[in-house]
Each structure stands twice: as C-alpha cells, then as structure tokens.
Design an enzyme around this catalytic site. Sequence first.
Site, PDB file in Angstrom:
ATOM      1  N   GLU A 199      -5.769  -1.281  -5.183  1.00 37.28           N
ATOM      2  CA  GLU A 199      -4.394  -1.753  -5.098  1.00 37.28           C
ATOM      3  C   GLU A 199      -4.271  -3.086  -5.826  1.00 37.28           C
ATOM      4  OE1 GLU A 199      -2.310   0.043  -1.457  1.00 37.28           O
ATOM      5  OE2 GLU A 199      -3.371  -1.702  -0.744  1.00 37.28           O
ATOM      6  N   GLY A 237       4.411  -3.681  -3.477  1.00 41.42           N
ATOM      7  CA  GLY A 237       5.767  -4.021  -3.051  1.00 41.42           C
ATOM      8  C   GLY A 237       6.617  -4.676  -4.127  1.00 41.42           C
ATOM      9  N   GLU A 293      -3.052  -7.899   1.995  1.00 41.48           N
ATOM     10  CA  GLU A 293      -2.218  -8.728   2.876  1.00 41.48           C
ATOM     11  C   GLU A 293      -3.065  -9.345   3.987  1.00 41.48           C
ATOM     12  OE1 GLU A 293       0.768  -5.738   3.592  1.00 41.48           O
ATOM     13  OE2 GLU A 293       1.496  -5.998   1.540  1.00 41.48           O
ATOM     14  N   LYS A 299       2.590  -0.664   7.553  1.00 43.23           N
ATOM     15  CA  LYS A 299       2.526  -2.125   7.711  1.00 43.23           C
ATOM     16  C   LYS A 299       3.226  -2.529   9.027  1.00 43.23           C
ATOM     17  CE  LYS A 299       2.607  -2.561   2.721  1.00 43.23           C
ATOM     18  NZ  LYS A 299       2.615  -3.482   1.598  1.00 43.23           N
ATOM     19  N   ASN A 332       0.937   3.635   4.651  1.00 44.70           N
ATOM     20  CA  ASN A 332       0.676   2.373   5.347  1.00 44.70           C
ATOM     21  C   ASN A 332       2.023   1.791   5.771  1.00 44.70           C
ATOM     22  OD1 ASN A 332      -0.059  -0.165   6.172  1.00 44.70           O
ATOM     23  ND2 ASN A 332      -0.607  -0.928   4.128  1.00 44.70           N
ATOM     24  N   SER A 378       3.258   0.260  -5.330  1.00 45.17           N
ATOM     25  CA  SER A 378       4.552   0.769  -5.791  1.00 45.17           C
ATOM     26  C   SER A 378       4.490   2.208  -6.275  1.00 45.17           C
ATOM     27  CB  SER A 378       5.140  -0.157  -6.871  1.00 45.17           C
ATOM     28  OG  SER A 378       5.352  -1.458  -6.342  1.00 45.17           O
ATOM     29  N   HIS A 431      -7.074  -4.761   3.444  1.00 45.87           N
ATOM     30  CA  HIS A 431      -5.827  -4.762   2.660  1.00 45.87           C
ATOM     31  C   HIS A 431      -5.590  -6.171   2.130  1.00 45.87           C
ATOM     32  CE1 HIS A 431      -1.598  -4.481   1.612  1.00 45.87           C
ATOM     33  NE2 HIS A 431      -1.741  -3.169   1.624  1.00 45.87           N
TER      34      HIS A 431
HETATM   35  C1  PEP Z   1       0.349  -1.121   0.213  1.00 42.02           C
HETATM   36  O1  PEP Z   1       0.639  -2.191   0.707  1.00 42.02           O
HETATM   37  O2  PEP Z   1      -0.677  -0.527   0.606  1.00 42.02           O
HETATM   38  C2  PEP Z   1       1.230  -0.589  -0.817  1.00 42.02           C
HETATM   39  C3  PEP Z   1       0.711   0.175  -1.714  1.00 42.02           C
HETATM   40  O3  PEP Z   1       2.534  -0.989  -0.768  1.00 42.02           O
HETATM   41  P1  PEP Z   1       3.735  -0.484  -1.737  1.00 42.02           P
HETATM   42  O4  PEP Z   1       3.577   1.003  -1.911  1.00 42.02           O
HETATM   43  O5  PEP Z   1       4.972  -0.854  -1.032  1.00 42.02           O
HETATM   44  O6  PEP Z   1       3.539  -1.201  -3.040  1.00 42.02           O
END
Ligand code: PEP
Length: 255
Positions: A171, A177, A103, A14, A12, A217, A101
Amino acid sequence: MSQERTTLIAGNWKMNGGLDEVDGLAGDLAGRMAGLAAAPGFELAVCPPFPLLPMVASAIEESGIALGAQDCHGNEKGAHTGDVSAKLLAQVGCAYVIVGHSERRTDHGETDEQVRAKAEAAQAAGMAAIVCVGETEAERDAGRATEVVVGQVVGSVPEGATAENLVIAYEPVWAIGTGKTATPQDAQDMHAAIRASLADRFGAETAAGIRILYGGSMKPGNAAELLALADVDGGLIGGASLVADDFWAIGQAAG
Ligand code: PEP
C-alpha cells in the site's frame, strides 16, 4: 494473478461502520454471495472495528466471506489495556488480522519489530497475518521505494511464512485515501520485488503461493486493470469497502 493463488479482496473498514453496517453492509454482501449461481473466483473478507466482529461474524456465517480484524497485540495475553489478543480474535471467528497498516505505523509509531511480533501472534493463533508495507511519497520521489518496501517486508514478516499464514499488502502511503493509485507498471514491479524477497527467504515455491494484495484507492473503475497484473493477487480496500455496490464490483472485477 496466478491460477494457483485465489484472489483475495479484503475490506478494511478502519474506524468506520457502526451497528447499521452489520446488516446494511456485511449482511448485504452475504446475500450477494448466496445469490451467486456458481462458486466465486475470488475470496471476500471484511475487517470491521473490534466491537462489531461477533455481530459481523453472525451476519456472514456460512456465506463464504471471511472475517478479519485490523490489529492485534504481539503478546499472547497480559496487562495491555485497550489491546486485543490474537487468540480472542480467532475465538470470535477471525481468519485474518491486518498488521502494520501505515495508519498504525504513523498514528502509533509501530516499528517493523512490533509488526513482526503481531504477525507472529496472529499466526500462532491460527490466523493469517495481512502484513502491510508501503513507501511514502518522499521515499518514492527519492528513488527509495523498493528499498523501503523490501526492507519492511524483511523486518515485518516472521519466520515460517506459508501461503496459508501470510498475506502481504503493498500500500503506497501516498495512494491511501487520496484517489491516486500506483501505475500498473509500478505496482507490478513492486509486487515482483516483494515476491523475490519472499523467495530469497522462504524458497520460490512458498513465495509463489503467498498472496500479495495491492491497496491504495482501489475502486471499481481501476480494479480490473490492477487485479490483472501477474503478481497482484487481490486488493486491500479502504473507502470503497464501505459501499456494498463498490466492494462487490471490485470482487466481480477479480472473478
Ligand atoms: C487502506 O487503508 O487499506 C486503503 C487501501 O484505503 P483506500 O482504499 O481508501 O485508499
């Protein structure tokens, strides 16, 4: 990870990546796929921002890497300025669309009902919806993580789910992040609870085929441990998907 589910490692991007990443990242990954001596034991997907989709589609053509988008509208077409239809995403080569997601749930106030409509639109256009769910830190601390996540699965997943048209991404919001990850036990417990909820609704056989990704992460250093869990069928990768070496290493940890 079960033998019957092919591990999916989805990147992703983003709101990152520009023209340089078309060859520098997507093309680089396609070259690595082409260099493999045997078919990989995993599937890779990249989900760049909308304007890059056609160019990335060309860069990964015939590499076996799948293309995904980061959102779509719930309606088939119409007066929705700034939104993108699932049908158009399918036309430019997307096989996957990330919906719900955290976000987007936070930045745009997306509800389970809206996420469900988006997932339905993606499926109707012939793609698989990657439906994202996850609890906040406060919800986990209050002992409500499973209730919240299973509630999101029930509310966000449309009827008629199959192994082909649905992927779930668990998630934890506090892990995205931040460099924090769920413990292997917590991740496995949540993935098992999600699969049980899918089995209640769609039957055990269908649920056994649906891939449930972990996101939050995931990095080369922790991927192998997470991907080895019985109900973890891949990863949705944010930050580490922007570095070809890291994303590739996560794929290697899966395969
Ligand atoms: C995400 O936003 O889908 C995600 C998993 O981000 P990160 O790997 O940076 O934590």
